[in-house]
Design an enzyme around this catalytic site. Sequence first.
Site, mmCIF file in Angstrom:
data_model
loop_
_atom_site.group_PDB
_atom_site.id
_atom_site.type_symbol
_atom_site.label_atom_id
_atom_site.label_comp_id
_atom_site.label_asym_id
_atom_site.label_seq_id
_atom_site.Cartn_x
_atom_site.Cartn_y
_atom_site.Cartn_z
ATOM 1 N N CYS A 130 0.806 -1.221 0.000
ATOM 2 C CA CYS A 130 0.000 0.000 0.000
ATOM 3 C C CYS A 130 0.838 1.270 0.000
ATOM 4 O O CYS A 130 0.311 2.378 0.123
ATOM 5 C CB CYS A 130 -0.937 -0.001 1.214
ATOM 6 S SG CYS A 130 -2.006 -1.462 1.261
ATOM 7 N N LYS A 195 -8.044 -0.190 10.729
ATOM 8 C CA LYS A 195 -8.053 -1.235 9.706
ATOM 9 C C LYS A 195 -7.060 -2.314 10.124
ATOM 10 O O LYS A 195 -5.877 -2.042 10.317
ATOM 11 C CB LYS A 195 -7.671 -0.656 8.343
ATOM 12 C CG LYS A 195 -7.579 -1.722 7.262
ATOM 13 C CD LYS A 195 -7.396 -1.131 5.894
ATOM 14 C CE LYS A 195 -7.199 -2.220 4.858
ATOM 15 N NZ LYS A 195 -7.011 -1.685 3.513
ATOM 16 N N LYS A 248 -12.647 -1.783 10.248
ATOM 17 C CA LYS A 248 -12.641 -2.791 9.191
ATOM 18 C C LYS A 248 -11.734 -3.943 9.577
ATOM 19 O O LYS A 248 -10.612 -3.674 10.005
ATOM 20 C CB LYS A 248 -12.150 -2.133 7.898
ATOM 21 C CG LYS A 248 -11.918 -3.084 6.748
ATOM 22 C CD LYS A 248 -11.317 -2.361 5.590
ATOM 23 C CE LYS A 248 -11.039 -3.404 4.519
ATOM 24 N NZ LYS A 248 -10.147 -2.940 3.523
ATOM 25 N N SER A 274 -14.888 -8.594 2.204
ATOM 26 C CA SER A 274 -15.102 -9.683 1.250
ATOM 27 C C SER A 274 -15.214 -11.053 1.914
ATOM 28 O O SER A 274 -16.048 -11.866 1.534
ATOM 29 C CB SER A 274 -13.965 -9.679 0.226
ATOM 30 O OG SER A 274 -12.708 -9.764 0.877
HETATM 31 C C1 PBG Z 1 -6.903 -1.644 -0.118
HETATM 32 C C2 PBG Z 1 -8.129 -2.291 0.406
HETATM 33 C C3 PBG Z 1 -8.336 -3.628 0.814
HETATM 34 C C4 PBG Z 1 -9.689 -3.742 1.129
HETATM 35 C C5 PBG Z 1 -10.260 -2.479 0.947
HETATM 36 N N1 PBG Z 1 -9.262 -1.603 0.531
HETATM 37 C C6 PBG Z 1 -7.408 -4.790 0.817
HETATM 38 C C7 PBG Z 1 -6.277 -4.864 1.750
HETATM 39 O O1 PBG Z 1 -6.054 -3.998 2.605
HETATM 40 O O2 PBG Z 1 -5.520 -5.822 1.579
HETATM 41 C C8 PBG Z 1 -10.387 -5.004 1.546
HETATM 42 C C9 PBG Z 1 -11.855 -5.035 1.293
HETATM 43 C C10 PBG Z 1 -12.498 -6.370 1.404
HETATM 44 O O3 PBG Z 1 -11.868 -7.389 1.773
HETATM 45 O O4 PBG Z 1 -13.683 -6.432 1.090
HETATM 46 N N2 PBG Z 1 -5.889 -1.437 0.782
#
Ligand code: PBG
Length: 328
Positions: A130, A195, A248, A274
């Site tokens: 990221c 997050k 999240k 997800s």
């Molecule tokens: C990008 C991002 C991610 C998700 C949302 N923005 C993936 C991650 O951090 O690896 C995950 C969303 C989901 O799993 O539905 N950084």
Amino acid sequence: MPYPVFRPRRLRELPLLRKMVRETTLRVDDLIYPLFAVHGRGIREPIPSMPGQCRLSVDELAKDAKDAAGMMIPAVLLFGLPKAKDPRGSEAYAEDGIVQQAIRAVKDTIPDLLVITDVCLCQYTSHGHCGVVEDGRVKNDPTLDLLARTAVSHAEAGADMVAPSDMMDGRVAAIRETLDEAGFQETPIMAYSAKYASSFYGPFREAAESAPQFGDRRAYQMDPANAIEAIREVGLDVDEGADIVMVKPALPYLDVIARVKGEFGIPVAAYSVSGEYAMIKAAGRLGWLDEERAMLEALTAIRRAGADLVITYFAKDAARLLERGATP
Ligand code: PBG
């Protein structure tokens, strides 16, 4: 007042009375629907680990956004898969990048639908992290400028709100300052504040081809064991100018949602990710649970914990059920 004077079941017998004393509402107005944009035309490519969700070319994405708006879903959250990846994720902040195109298409088709954009580099970087990688490590400060550029490019394309999901320190302040300088003082920031480094992002990473090519995201996303730290993270983002803060994933972190809601007087979003979607879908398909009821129960629980907004791949299904007056 113990039994037999007080009998909680008195209020549970009649369906209408149950409805009147229900404490938590799940409304279509609370939902945000995520969409994945890809280059090309006429593309609707199903995502195997997320049944019912597709990667969409911009023309198809505009149709889906219109559908969502027709169901009274107020907002979409856009992600993009670039044509090519490079170490600095340059398509993330390109004027004609995939998300920038998708924003314009949605705004052209349904100007009133709120367009929120995920601001991150991982879909766009060749290493899948990221941020900027130097000496095998994700560097914080050199990443901030790229994130701020990405946010401004989204605002220029017409995004109504930007949502940084990278977890770099100081990115909300950097994005706020850069948006303001570019004349976007009115564009709100929904920060992915707490997050976590979660295994529940697995299906998304397949969908967005954004898995890290080495290591993992634990050097920037939060340890699932920590809740006090989440309060600290949220506090920092609020001080830096976040208008909405996010927790999240959602279901495994309901305690964090509740704490954040209790502590700060600002709107809280929860991202039901997800993996949460995939679990309910998979068990539903196997006949192991009732998918519709499990979905409504999960979304209601996220609201009950304190989330004002819920980002969910179930948004359309939930909207359909809520329209019919369904409850968990
Ligand atoms: C990008 C991002 C991610 C998700 C949302 N923005 C993936 C991650 O951090 O690896 C995950 C969303 C989901 O799993 O539905 N950084």
